[in-house]
Design a protein around this motif. Sequence first.
Motif, PDB file in Angstrom:
ATOM      1  N   ILE A  15      77.362  18.694  39.584  1.00  0.00           N
ATOM      2  CA  ILE A  15      76.842  17.857  40.674  1.00  0.00           C
ATOM      3  C   ILE A  15      75.719  18.512  41.473  1.00  0.00           C
ATOM      4  N   THR A  16      75.502  19.820  41.295  1.00  0.00           N
ATOM      5  CA  THR A  16      74.516  20.533  42.115  1.00  0.00           C
ATOM      6  C   THR A  16      73.111  19.936  42.059  1.00  0.00           C
ATOM      7  N   THR A  45      82.633  18.890  49.683  1.00  0.00           N
ATOM      8  CA  THR A  45      82.232  20.279  49.905  1.00  0.00           C
ATOM      9  C   THR A  45      80.746  20.479  49.619  1.00  0.00           C
ATOM     10  N   ALA A  46      80.287  19.949  48.493  1.00  0.00           N
ATOM     11  CA  ALA A  46      78.877  20.108  48.107  1.00  0.00           C
ATOM     12  C   ALA A  46      77.951  19.409  49.099  1.00  0.00           C
ATOM     13  N   ALA A  47      78.328  18.218  49.533  1.00  0.00           N
ATOM     14  CA  ALA A  47      77.505  17.459  50.477  1.00  0.00           C
ATOM     15  C   ALA A  47      77.408  18.169  51.820  1.00  0.00           C
ATOM     16  N   GLU A  48      78.509  18.726  52.277  1.00  0.00           N
ATOM     17  CA  GLU A  48      78.512  19.422  53.565  1.00  0.00           C
ATOM     18  C   GLU A  48      77.726  20.719  53.493  1.00  0.00           C
ATOM     19  N   GLU A  49      77.870  21.450  52.400  1.00  0.00           N
ATOM     20  CA  GLU A  49      77.146  22.712  52.238  1.00  0.00           C
ATOM     21  C   GLU A  49      75.642  22.489  52.156  1.00  0.00           C
ATOM     22  N   THR A  50      75.257  21.364  51.566  1.00  0.00           N
ATOM     23  CA  THR A  50      73.825  21.035  51.414  1.00  0.00           C
ATOM     24  C   THR A  50      73.280  20.341  52.649  1.00  0.00           C
ATOM     25  N   LYS A  51      74.176  19.993  53.576  1.00  0.00           N
ATOM     26  CA  LYS A  51      73.814  19.256  54.794  1.00  0.00           C
ATOM     27  C   LYS A  51      73.161  17.928  54.453  1.00  0.00           C
ATOM     28  N   ASP A  53      72.565  14.076  54.542  1.00  0.00           N
ATOM     29  CA  ASP A  53      72.625  13.120  55.652  1.00  0.00           C
ATOM     30  C   ASP A  53      73.828  12.194  55.474  1.00  0.00           C
ATOM     31  N   ASN A  54      74.856  12.387  56.296  1.00  0.00           N
ATOM     32  CA  ASN A  54      76.094  11.624  56.106  1.00  0.00           C
ATOM     33  C   ASN A  54      76.011  10.168  56.533  1.00  0.00           C
ATOM     34  N   THR A  55      74.854   9.751  57.047  1.00  0.00           N
ATOM     35  CA  THR A  55      74.676   8.331  57.381  1.00  0.00           C
ATOM     36  C   THR A  55      74.159   7.545  56.183  1.00  0.00           C
ATOM     37  N   LYS A  56      73.809   8.274  55.122  1.00  0.00           N
ATOM     38  CA  LYS A  56      73.190   7.603  53.972  1.00  0.00           C
ATOM     39  C   LYS A  56      74.034   7.649  52.704  1.00  0.00           C
ATOM     40  N   TYR A  57      75.269   8.088  52.831  1.00  0.00           N
ATOM     41  CA  TYR A  57      76.118   8.089  51.649  1.00  0.00           C
ATOM     42  C   TYR A  57      77.584   7.944  52.048  1.00  0.00           C
ATOM     43  N   GLU A  58      78.376   7.497  51.113  1.00  0.00           N
ATOM     44  CA  GLU A  58      79.821   7.505  51.241  1.00  0.00           C
ATOM     45  C   GLU A  58      80.416   7.968  49.920  1.00  0.00           C
TER      46      GLU A  58
END
Length: 334
Positions: A15-16, A45-51, A53-58
């Motif tokens: 997924i990287t 984990t990968a999404a948080e580590e990469t920062k 944008d949590n408003t654009k994905y679920e």
Amino acid sequence: MSKIAIDMMGTDLGITPIIGALKVFMKKYQDVTFILIGNEKELKTAAEETKLDNTKYEIFATTEIIAMTEGMMEVRRKPDSSMVRGAELLRDQKVDALVSGGSTAAFLAACHFLVGEIPSVSRSAFMPFIPTVKKGKSILMLDVGANLENDAQDLVNFAIMASVYAQEIMHNPKPTVAMLNIGEETTKGKDYHKEAYKLLTNNNKFFFKGNIEPRDITSDIVDIIVTDGFTGNIALKTLEGMAKNLMGVIKHELTKNFYRKLKALSLRKVFRCVCETFDYRNNAAALVIGLKAIAVKTHGSSDEKSWINTLELTRNAVVNDFVQKMTAKLLKGD
């Protein structure tokens, strides 16, 4: 706001590169959100580590993975796989498009059985962009692997669908079509090639220019090339391999000794331009054309650059309402 689902599991590189591409893509476009399908813990984990944008994905959590080496039967055996759940979202119109870098056979099966083809289309096709000798110009070639065999009517449908794409998305009002064959003469090829030639010639939905030989695929002679999936896949992989090997030979020869390296410095912009033109990562994805909705397949070994271009292709098809336009053209009687 468009919504794209991504099958995050089952690729060669994990997924990287997908997460990296999403970060770049989200900064560039404000009109797209994503559903990331797969292992919840890994994705979070990968999404948080990469920062990201949590408003654009679920995240859509699944418990099963269809491996790259597995086939179409896994679509039934693994109903909670990321690929199957993605196809269900597309079928139920909860997303505007689905992208996967997983098993080709399984993806095609999921698209066929869960999403389905447009009326009058018996077989969908993989349609990638092929670079040409003209800078910035690519052609469309289909099918390149969705089918082992095709008949004459399939090739006509491929030509119509690709013509709509060229007109509506590439802004080419009069795209030209050719059929891949072993010679330019009308008598060349198998019986279905000869039948297809007649049907293509007599169809007024596109501009047919006759047969084209494999050596002319990248010569910028036509805009669209139609062929059966088996032949198209061999041609595509031959082109990719030749381009990669040629660039490798050039690099080796240019760096053989200090004198050559010194001379090469003055031409580095030229070589960089050539490499960029024929870099298959710019065209790693193929639209699964002929389906009732937008599905895109990219290489299992796609890196971040490949995934960025894959997402570009997907977004273009979505925002231009391609499937609806193609369906109308196919069903139109004239």
